[in-house]
Scaffold this active site. Structure first.
Site, PDB file in Angstrom:
ATOM      1  N   LYS A 251       0.721  -1.210   0.074  1.00  0.00           N
ATOM      2  CA  LYS A 251       0.113  -0.014   0.020  1.00  0.00           C
ATOM      3  C   LYS A 251       0.797   1.336   0.029  1.00  0.00           C
ATOM      4  CE  LYS A 251      -4.077  -2.162   0.349  1.00  0.00           C
ATOM      5  NZ  LYS A 251      -5.360  -1.981  -0.497  1.00  0.00           N
TER       6      LYS A 251
ATOM      7  N   GLU B  30      -9.612   5.769   3.154  1.00  0.00           N
ATOM      8  CA  GLU B  30     -10.779   4.728   3.960  1.00  0.00           C
ATOM      9  C   GLU B  30      -9.735   3.542   3.925  1.00  0.00           C
ATOM     10  OE1 GLU B  30      -9.965   4.885   0.666  1.00  0.00           O
ATOM     11  OE2 GLU B  30      -9.334   2.957   0.344  1.00  0.00           O
TER      12      GLU B  30
ATOM     13  N   SER C 241       1.556  -9.570  -0.528  1.00  0.00           N
ATOM     14  CA  SER C 241       1.405  -8.364  -0.593  1.00  0.00           C
ATOM     15  C   SER C 241       1.619  -7.718   0.826  1.00  0.00           C
ATOM     16  CB  SER C 241      -0.112  -8.133  -1.036  1.00  0.00           C
ATOM     17  OG  SER C 241      -0.736  -8.885  -0.165  1.00  0.00           O
TER      18      SER C 241
HETATM   19  C1  LIG Z   1      -1.805  -6.956   2.878  1.00  0.00           C
HETATM   20  C2  LIG Z   1      -2.772  -6.569   1.735  1.00  0.00           C
HETATM   21  N1  LIG Z   1      -2.906  -7.439   0.791  1.00  0.00           N
HETATM   22  C3  LIG Z   1      -3.972  -7.162  -0.128  1.00  0.00           C
HETATM   23  C4  LIG Z   1      -4.928  -6.366   0.033  1.00  0.00           C
HETATM   24  C5  LIG Z   1      -6.201  -5.950  -0.732  1.00  0.00           C
HETATM   25  O1  LIG Z   1      -5.893  -4.908  -1.505  1.00  0.00           O
HETATM   26  P1  LIG Z   1      -5.729  -4.732  -3.106  1.00  0.00           P
HETATM   27  O2  LIG Z   1      -6.375  -5.819  -3.707  1.00  0.00           O
HETATM   28  O3  LIG Z   1      -6.037  -3.308  -3.339  1.00  0.00           O
HETATM   29  O4  LIG Z   1      -4.173  -5.217  -3.282  1.00  0.00           O
HETATM   30  C6  LIG Z   1      -4.728  -5.463   1.431  1.00  0.00           C
HETATM   31  C7  LIG Z   1      -5.776  -4.431   1.641  1.00  0.00           C
HETATM   32  O5  LIG Z   1      -5.707  -3.884   2.691  1.00  0.00           O
HETATM   33  C8  LIG Z   1      -3.744  -5.740   2.291  1.00  0.00           C
HETATM   34  O6  LIG Z   1      -3.613  -5.023   3.449  1.00  0.00           O
END
Ligand SMILES: Cc1ncc(COP(=O)(O)O)c(C=O)c1O
Length: 393
Positions: A89, A111, A377
């Protein structure tokens, strides 16, 4: 460009800017300026320098030896969990705070679901000395408590969203309401590839650094810049958009998008938008979303706050509709088991969102010489309580 955005702000049939009149000046100001600003040498320089020295990029592309052995294929993890603040993020919030400064904005709203975007926003606001207000569903405030504490320490005001399912969708509604009431000095840092055009494209471009790095990292490790598969979880879709970005038009690279099936796709407690969604409009863009026959948005459910959203961004709706990406739904239990497996095999505690992507290895067989890149992620620190309760640790 078949799979990327067109000059009208659409990915195929999806996207656009479906917004109340009060928001038009804000969104239009951003639309007219975002590409120009992003191309300025001083912007690029500041963005890249912060990604390097503050975020710690490039994030490693790690060959997961024991996981690869278990699933008899070659698995690389793109370690976004090692970024400052613990997830992908921050790539986007660094970009957007620099954008907000150049547009002369003084106040930042955001948000958040899992709290990672809220933390990343609070972080860049502290870095730049700007006021920060984060909207968060009441349920998410309870299940992601460590991130709420972090946001407060970083000087942000966390405002609970009390309507609907009290999760990400409702927090987004509150943030949009705030923006309508503060149209002049406020920039809304949206945390995923959702919202009215130009947000999905702008966020995808800021996250594109992920696949830009994967290209040269794979070249170094494998002697070629393209993998056979890229796997990522999809809430709104920003980590997936970043991991796919430079491979979108290369159909030799298979894209796998993983959604949260909650208690099961047909259990009534799920967030599997591609399986259950129909075309509709949510948070300013035309996309796929879960809704009743009369168009009321269905309350979503997932154990993972970051995937607990009834829609996906318009890029992903298009990737689904065209068949460019394969969509897989993973239940809470399957994700939790895959998360624990990564702990045991690789010594990495993943965010529960990322655990959904990891569960693909239990679903699908890859060839021994396939190169599979998975977007890890985020890290699991924020999720320890949920892991502890789930496994009775
Ligand atoms: C670690 C992590 N992975 C994935 C996501 C999902 O978001 P996005 O689909 O925008 O990557 C989030 C959302 O808060 C997250 O914190």
């Amino acid at each position: 460009m078949k799979y990327n955005i067109n000059n009208k702000g659409y990915y195929g049939d999806f996207g656009g800017a479906y917004i109340p009149e009060m928001l038009y000046p804000n969104v239009e100001e951003l639309r007219l300026n975002y590409l120009k600003v992003m191309q300025e040498p001083s912007f690029k320089e500041e963005f890249n320098q912060l990604l390097k020295d503050y975020v710690g990029r490039p994030s490693p592309l790690y060959f997961a030896k024991r996981l690869s052995k278990k699933y008899n294929t070659k698995i690389y993890l793109k370690r976004e969990d090692l970024n400052h603040t613990g997830a992908h993020k921050i790539n986007n919030t660094i970009g957007q705070i620099l954008m907000a400064q150049r547009l002369g904005k003084k106040r930042i709203i955001a948000e958040t679901g899992a709290g990672q975007h809220g933390v990343a926003t609070a972080t860049v606001c502290a870095l730049m000395g700007m006021e920060c207000i984060v909207y968060m569903g009441e349920i998410d405030i309870a299940r992601q408590a460590p991130n709420v504490a972090r946001m407060k320490m970083l000087g942000a005001k966390v405002v609970p969203a009390l309507s609907g399912s009290k999760t990400l969708k409702d927090a987004t509604n509150e943030a949009i309401r705030d923006w309508i009431n503060n149209p002049v000095d406020t920039h809304y840092i949206i945390g995923s590839v959702v919202g009215p055009h130009p947000y999905p494209d702008m966020v995808a471009r800021f996250q594109a650094v992920v696949s830009e790095e994967i290209q040269w990292q794979l070249q170094e490790k494998e002697g070629k810049s393209t993998p056979d598969y890229v796997i990522a979880c999809v809430g709104g879709g920003s980590n997936a958009a970043g991991a796919y970005y430079h491979y979108l038009e290369n159909t030799n690279v298979n894209l796998i998008a993983v959604e949260a099936a909650g208690k099961g796709v047909n259990s009534g407690k799920s967030a599997a938008t591609s399986a259950l969604g129909k075309e509709g409009i949510i948070h300013g863009s035309k996309t796929l979303l879960m809704q009743t026959n009369d168009g009321q948005i269905t309350e979503p459910y997932s154990i993972s706050a970051g995937l607990d959203y009834p829609g996906v961004g318009p890029m992903h709706a298009h990737l689904f509709k065209t068949g460019r990406a394969e969509f897989v739904s993973v239940t809470d239990d399957q994700a939790m088991t895959a998360g624990l497996e990564l702990c045991e095999l690789e010594g990495i505690i993943p965010a529960i969102e990322s655990s959904h992507a990891l569960a693909v290895f239990g679903h699908k067989t890859f060839k021994p010489d396939d190169i599979v890149v998975l977007s890890l992620s985020g890290r699991g620190d924020k999720d320890l309580d949920t892991y502890i309760n789930h496994f009775k640790l």
